[in-house]
Design a protein around this motif. Sequence first.
Motif, mmCIF file in Angstrom:
data_model
loop_
_atom_site.group_PDB
_atom_site.id
_atom_site.type_symbol
_atom_site.label_atom_id
_atom_site.label_comp_id
_atom_site.label_asym_id
_atom_site.label_seq_id
_atom_site.Cartn_x
_atom_site.Cartn_y
_atom_site.Cartn_z
ATOM 1 N N ASP A 1 0.855 -1.187 0.000
ATOM 2 C CA ASP A 1 0.000 0.000 0.000
ATOM 3 C C ASP A 1 0.890 1.236 0.000
ATOM 4 N N PRO A 2 0.972 1.961 -1.112
ATOM 5 C CA PRO A 2 1.867 3.117 -1.175
ATOM 6 C C PRO A 2 1.389 4.300 -0.323
ATOM 7 N N HIS A 3 0.178 4.262 0.186
ATOM 8 C CA HIS A 3 -0.335 5.360 1.012
ATOM 9 C C HIS A 3 -1.019 4.823 2.269
ATOM 10 N N PRO A 4 -0.284 4.083 3.102
ATOM 11 C CA PRO A 4 -0.918 3.546 4.308
ATOM 12 C C PRO A 4 -1.163 4.661 5.320
ATOM 13 N N ASP A 5 -2.032 4.379 6.250
ATOM 14 C CA ASP A 5 -2.338 5.350 7.289
ATOM 15 C C ASP A 5 -1.448 5.141 8.506
ATOM 16 N N VAL A 6 -0.171 5.352 8.305
ATOM 17 C CA VAL A 6 0.774 5.311 9.419
ATOM 18 C C VAL A 6 1.887 6.318 9.156
ATOM 19 N N LEU A 7 2.158 7.092 10.179
ATOM 20 C CA LEU A 7 3.241 8.073 10.117
ATOM 21 C C LEU A 7 4.420 7.539 10.897
ATOM 22 N N VAL A 8 5.588 8.007 10.558
ATOM 23 C CA VAL A 8 6.805 7.603 11.259
ATOM 24 C C VAL A 8 7.474 8.860 11.809
ATOM 25 N N GLY A 9 8.140 8.685 12.930
ATOM 26 C CA GLY A 9 8.831 9.816 13.532
ATOM 27 C C GLY A 9 9.690 9.355 14.681
ATOM 28 N N GLU A 10 9.928 10.279 15.609
ATOM 29 C CA GLU A 10 10.728 9.938 16.773
ATOM 30 C C GLU A 10 10.232 10.695 17.991
ATOM 31 N N ILE A 11 10.470 10.094 19.130
ATOM 32 C CA ILE A 11 10.215 10.747 20.407
ATOM 33 C C ILE A 11 11.576 11.047 20.993
ATOM 34 N N SER A 12 11.811 12.288 21.351
ATOM 35 C CA SER A 12 13.100 12.641 21.934
ATOM 36 C C SER A 12 12.898 13.355 23.263
ATOM 37 N N ILE A 13 13.841 13.109 24.141
ATOM 38 C CA ILE A 13 13.864 13.715 25.468
ATOM 39 C C ILE A 13 15.216 14.385 25.604
ATOM 40 N N GLU A 14 15.198 15.608 26.116
ATOM 41 C CA GLU A 14 16.458 16.308 26.322
ATOM 42 C C GLU A 14 16.406 17.068 27.632
ATOM 43 N N TRP B 1 5.952 5.004 15.490
ATOM 44 C CA TRP B 1 4.955 5.015 14.430
ATOM 45 C C TRP B 1 3.676 5.592 15.017
ATOM 46 N N ILE B 2 2.978 6.397 14.235
ATOM 47 C CA ILE B 2 1.767 7.068 14.701
ATOM 48 C C ILE B 2 0.626 6.699 13.762
ATOM 49 N N PHE B 3 -0.419 6.125 14.350
ATOM 50 C CA PHE B 3 -1.579 5.674 13.605
ATOM 51 C C PHE B 3 -2.721 6.686 13.762
ATOM 52 N N PRO B 4 -3.757 6.614 12.898
ATOM 53 C CA PRO B 4 -4.878 7.558 13.010
ATOM 54 C C PRO B 4 -5.482 7.591 14.418
ATOM 55 N N GLN B 5 -5.627 6.439 15.053
ATOM 56 C CA GLN B 5 -6.208 6.404 16.398
ATOM 57 C C GLN B 5 -5.331 7.156 17.405
ATOM 58 N N ASP B 6 -4.007 7.145 17.179
ATOM 59 C CA ASP B 6 -3.112 7.890 18.066
ATOM 60 C C ASP B 6 -3.396 9.382 18.000
ATOM 61 N N GLN C 1 -3.193 18.073 8.503
ATOM 62 C CA GLN C 1 -3.251 18.684 7.169
ATOM 63 C C GLN C 1 -2.082 18.232 6.312
ATOM 64 N N ALA C 2 -0.889 18.119 6.917
ATOM 65 C CA ALA C 2 0.304 17.743 6.158
ATOM 66 C C ALA C 2 0.269 16.290 5.717
ATOM 67 N N TRP C 3 -0.236 15.409 6.591
ATOM 68 C CA TRP C 3 -0.299 13.984 6.307
ATOM 69 C C TRP C 3 -1.699 13.479 6.603
ATOM 70 N N PRO C 4 -2.628 13.722 5.690
ATOM 71 C CA PRO C 4 -4.017 13.270 5.936
ATOM 72 C C PRO C 4 -4.087 11.750 6.089
ATOM 73 N N MET C 5 -4.861 11.330 7.072
ATOM 74 C CA MET C 5 -5.092 9.899 7.307
ATOM 75 C C MET C 5 -6.575 9.739 7.590
ATOM 76 N N ARG C 6 -7.058 8.531 7.367
ATOM 77 C CA ARG C 6 -8.455 8.249 7.701
ATOM 78 C C ARG C 6 -8.618 8.312 9.215
ATOM 79 N N ARG C 7 -9.565 9.107 9.685
ATOM 80 C CA ARG C 7 -9.834 9.153 11.121
ATOM 81 C C ARG C 7 -10.649 7.964 11.536
#
Length: 155
Positions: free
Chosen positions: A43-56, A67-72, A148-154
């Motif tokens: 699926d070239p357009h799945p509803d999952v975003l990728v990123g990172e959690i950082s603490i400083e 990974w961040i899903f629509p429910q998140d 808005q930047a990465w629309p996903m199905r809610r």
Amino acid sequence: MVVNPRAGVGMEAHGPMDLIHLGGIGGNSVVVRVTGREIGALDPHPDVLVGEISIETPFVRGSIKTWIFPQDLTDWETALNNLAVGESIAWRENKRATELHIDLEEGLERATVSVADRSMSLATVQVTIDLTDGWLEDHLCRLDGVRQAWPMRRI
């Protein structure tokens, strides 16, 4: 989901965006940064975003991929609404994801933030953050910006 290793992470025309950026006086911060969309072989357009959690902090510094899903995103919106009325929250608790706990102190001016990675490193880091004025409104705008930047199905 099967991920095509050659496809990797899809970057859109815009750069990384902070969904969460809790930081204040003293140099302590917790950031959840969205860096793109996960591109899979099926699926070239799945509803999952990728990123990172950082603490400083001046003492501890680290990050972990997430990974961040629509429910998140829906759950984060609920968490922000709960924080607005002075309730502490646990975002992504008991899921297969790094958890974020925010315990409010002194109204909306200070928070103890815990980041718990119960599945990989088995570590929890806790920091106290003096929150800046307008941080809640800022986070509602950040959430809208990510949607808005990465629309996903809610869900």
